[in-house]
Design an enzyme around this catalytic site. Structure first.
Site, PDB file in Angstrom:
ATOM      1  N   LYS A   1      36.235  29.774  32.672  1.00 55.35           N
ATOM      2  CA  LYS A   1      37.340  30.097  31.757  1.00 55.35           C
ATOM      3  C   LYS A   1      38.375  30.721  32.720  1.00 55.35           C
ATOM      4  O   LYS A   1      38.456  31.855  33.048  1.00 55.35           O
ATOM      5  CB  LYS A   1      36.596  31.239  30.793  1.00 55.35           C
ATOM      6  CG  LYS A   1      37.652  31.417  29.407  1.00 55.35           C
ATOM      7  CD  LYS A   1      39.049  31.427  29.452  1.00 55.35           C
ATOM      8  CE  LYS A   1      39.393  32.954  29.714  1.00 55.35           C
ATOM      9  NZ  LYS A   1      40.684  32.925  29.898  1.00 55.35           N
TER      10      LYS A   1
ATOM     11  N   GLU B   1      47.207  50.296  40.365  1.00 54.15           N
ATOM     12  CA  GLU B   1      47.522  49.083  41.153  1.00 54.15           C
ATOM     13  C   GLU B   1      48.702  48.459  40.942  1.00 54.15           C
ATOM     14  O   GLU B   1      49.254  48.098  39.857  1.00 54.15           O
ATOM     15  CB  GLU B   1      46.378  48.136  40.717  1.00 54.15           C
ATOM     16  CG  GLU B   1      45.916  46.747  41.702  1.00 54.15           C
ATOM     17  CD  GLU B   1      44.846  46.137  41.011  1.00 54.15           C
ATOM     18  OE1 GLU B   1      44.592  46.103  39.582  1.00 54.15           O
ATOM     19  OE2 GLU B   1      44.521  45.368  41.898  1.00 54.15           O
TER      20      GLU B   1
END
Ligand code: NAP
Length: 658
Positions: A354, A561
């Protein structure tokens, strides 16, 4: 950066012509010295003439080099190959004429050296011509249409070029873009056939323009379960398939990817945005996982040993885990797939892949290549989807699925772990990072800046291993920050298909706005903008390469991040402080360390809480090394000899010898 200037080889290669001439004529002069020394009658005369000639030779070369540098080099940057060829030939001829004139005097003075001079002159001219051809070949043609960017020296692509893959340059035109997009099936790949999705299609966008590139099949949960049916059906045969043949399919796929690297790189740049040279690097890096695991397929071993009491025997074997679900992110559209698909195929597992909805095209291209290379139907099934959760949840809940390997954000990884606890599914979690980059006072600062550019700017800063925070000793922080700002400020920003571009767009508007908000927060708290600091107006999702100095503690971008081209710099005063700063994160994926002191390097490496460390280098990724993190960066390792273990179970047989 150097990458913005003329092709790096132009000046060097051109000067090579002159240096070769100088070399040949100095050889000539040396031979003459020997010849003349033996001719007593002319020794005195020859000595005087030689001194004059040596001075003339050197003066001519120095003057020509200076003229070339001041007058010749700049035009060469803009010249077409034919104009450049003419310029270099003209310089070469000028040198020839001057030198031949000088040599003629010697030929008259010393007839015995005439033959050797002629031979050397011919050899010199041939060598010079060869150098001219090299100069022209090294030039980057600048056609009217958009041209592939040269691989910047700071990307790991240069290393791949040196290894001899020779992916070359190609002229990119709009029809090429359409061709590579259309060459990929836009459907689901289930049980060896390409199929429509029950939920119609979803759009894939070019992040540099915001325009739609393609419509790709949108799978339903039922489509995903059909993919699991196919994987489950193929599992027994594939587990028993000869390892050598599994490896050879991977090896053929590696060769095919390398042979199509230019097209695959263009496809990747179109859907993900990074500069073409970086996409080429990822194609090679991603393909290497297939080659590495093609070699590992035949090394799956077991153990035979005697029980400690001497009575029984202990036999262990390693067997494929079974059907796997492999979920990948958009930032490395091919390599994050091959890092899982390579070992799964080698181990004898079947799988459902996926990919991220923003970048499904590279994975569709890979599935087509594996099909072409003989992978049996059902071994790899690919479901593209605009609704990841509803499509993967029924698979994770299904007891036929034996493993989930996920690469993506820590938040999604955590949620998937929760779902997987129901069936105690085996897991590999490659999650987010927040890499510290430490520069000690004894480091080579220029090397540290070079490493910082790579660690920060690779993949437009959208890498889980990207340096997220720079902790620099207070005595060198100012020098480091200024040099880093100069390098990042000079990087060309633009569409990844354009020549010399080193900073492409971010993946979408949401990511660009997140980066902008993190920078604004730091600046409001008192950080100094040394370069960049703004989003770029206009189409696409661009953000300037940015360096922030004196970033205060508490700024959000130190703990979040960033996933963008932003480098925040803080200073420290001692080693313990540096380590405390570095380890003050819930993440532990990668860290970078620059020092010339080997004891400090090892001491600090042992205390850094991270799965990977770049010691005096800004890149850790390598298909032959175990990639993975600790703390909330996840668990499991991809690549290296460890990588295949994620797809193998160990079975033990207790053997009765009575
Ligand atoms: P993400 O949002 O977590 O998505 C990753 C993948 O998970 C995509 O295929 C996504 O599909 C799918 N997904 C999202 N929500 C899901 C759900 N509820 N259930 C099942 N699947 C779901 O991460 P990303 O933004 O694509 O990637 C960036 C993150 O990946 C960063 O944190 C980065 O550090 C991390 N990363 C880690 C590594 C590593 O090796 N440690 C490597 C690369 C990236 P959709 O696209 O459809 O949302």
């Amino acid at each position: 950066m150097e990458g913005r200037n003329a092709p790096a080889g132009t000046f060097g290669a051109t000067v090579t012509v002159l240096v070769m001439y100088l070399g040949w004529y100095l050889v000539t002069v040396t031979i003459l010295i020997f010849v003349l020394a033996r001719t007593v009658l002319v020794t005195v005369l020859a000595g005087a003439v030689l001194a004059v000639v040596a001075v003339v030779v050197l003066a001519v070369v120095v003057v020509l080099a200076a003229v070339l540098f001041v007058v010749g080099v700049a035009p060469l940057e803009r010249a077409s190959p034919s104009e450049t060829f003419a310029a270099v030939v003209a310089v070469s001829l000028l040198v020839d004429v001057l030198m031949t004139g000088v040599e003629a005097d010697f030929v008259v003075l010393v007839p015995t050296s005439a033959a050797s001079n002629v031979v050397e002159l011919v050899v010199g001219v041939v060598a010079g011509a060869a150098a001219v051809v090299e100069v022209v070949a090294a030039l980057d043609p600048q056609p009217a249409t958009t041209t592939a960017a040269a691989s910047p020296a700071t990307t790991f692509g240069m290393r791949e070029f040196r290894k001899g893959y020779g992916l070359g340059m190609s002229t990119i035109i709009a029809s090429d873009e359409r061709r590579v997009i259309d060459s990929v099936p836009h459907r689901l790949f289930i049980g060896g056939s390409w199929q429509e999705g029950e939920h119609g299609t979803f759009e894939v966008e070019d992040p540099s323009t915001g325009e739609v590139l393609a419509q790709v099949a949108d799978s339903s949960p039922a489509d995903a379960l059909r993919a699991l049916d196919a994987a489950n059906r193929a599992a027994p045969e594939w587990a028993a398939h000869p390892p050598r043949e599994r490896g050879e399919i991977l090896r053929r796929a590696f060769d095919t990817i390398i042979s199509r690297a230019d097209d695959l790189a263009l496809l990747m740049t179109l859907e993900m945005g990074k500069p073409l040279a970086e996409s080429r690097s990822e194609i090679v890096y991603g393909a290497e996982f297939l080659r590495w695991f093609s070699e590992e397929a035949v090394r799956i071993d077991g153990r035979y040993s005697t029980a400690p009491n001497g009575q029984g025997r202990l036999l262990t074997m390693r067997q494929p885990v079974g059907p796997c679900l492999l979920v990948t992110p958009w930032n490395f559209p091919l390599a994050m797939g091959t890092r899982k698909i390579g070992p799964a195929i080698a181990a004898g597992c079947t799988m459902i892949v996926k990919p991220a909805q923003q970048t499904p095209l590279s994975m569709l291209a890979l599935a087509k290549i594996l099909q072409e290379c003989g992978l049996p139907g059902g071994v790899l099934n690919l479901v593209t989807s605009s609704r990841a959760g509803p499509v993967t949840a029924p698979l994770i809940a299904d007891k036929r699925l034996r493993k989930l390997s996920f690469t993506g954000s820590t938040a999604v990884g955590r949620a998937l772990m929760g779902q997987a606890s129901e069936t105690l599914l085996r897991l590999s979690m490659e999650l987010g990072g927040n890499a510290p980059f430490l520069v000690f006072e004894d480091a080579d600062i220029d090397a540290a800046v070079q490493g910082a550019v790579l660690a920060k700017m690779r993949n437009v800063g959208e890498a889980c291993t990207a340096a997220n925070r720079f902790h620099v000793h207070e005595s060198v922080a100012d020098e480091f920050s200024k040099k880093l700002a100069a390098r990042l400020g000079a990087m060309k920003l633009g569409r990844g298909t354009e020549a010399q571009v080193e900073v492409g767009p971010l993946i979408d508007g949401k990511q660009r706005d997140k980066v902008a908000a993190l920078v604004d927060d730091a600046v409001e708290r008192g950080a100094k903008v040394l370069t960049g600091g703004s989003a770029v107006d206009g189409p696409g999702y661009f953000y300037e390469a940015t360096v922030l100095g004196d970033v205060p503690d508490g700024s959000e971008l130190l703990s979040e991040e960033i996933f963008g081209p932003v480098a925040p710099v803080q200073s420290f005063s001692d080693e313990d402080g540096a380590l405390a700063d570095a380890n003050a994160s819930e993440f532990g994926l990668a860290a970078y360390l620059f020092t010339r002191d080997i004891k400090r390097a090892l001491r600090v490496s042992e205390r850094l809480e991270s799965g990977m460390i770049g010691l005096n280098q800004g890149l850790v990724s390598n298909p032959a090394a175990p990639f993975g993190g600790i703390k909330q960066s996840g668990f499991g390792r991809e690549g290296g000899p460890e990588g295949i273990n994620e797809y193998l179970e160990t079975k033990y047989i207790a053997v009765n010898m009575d």
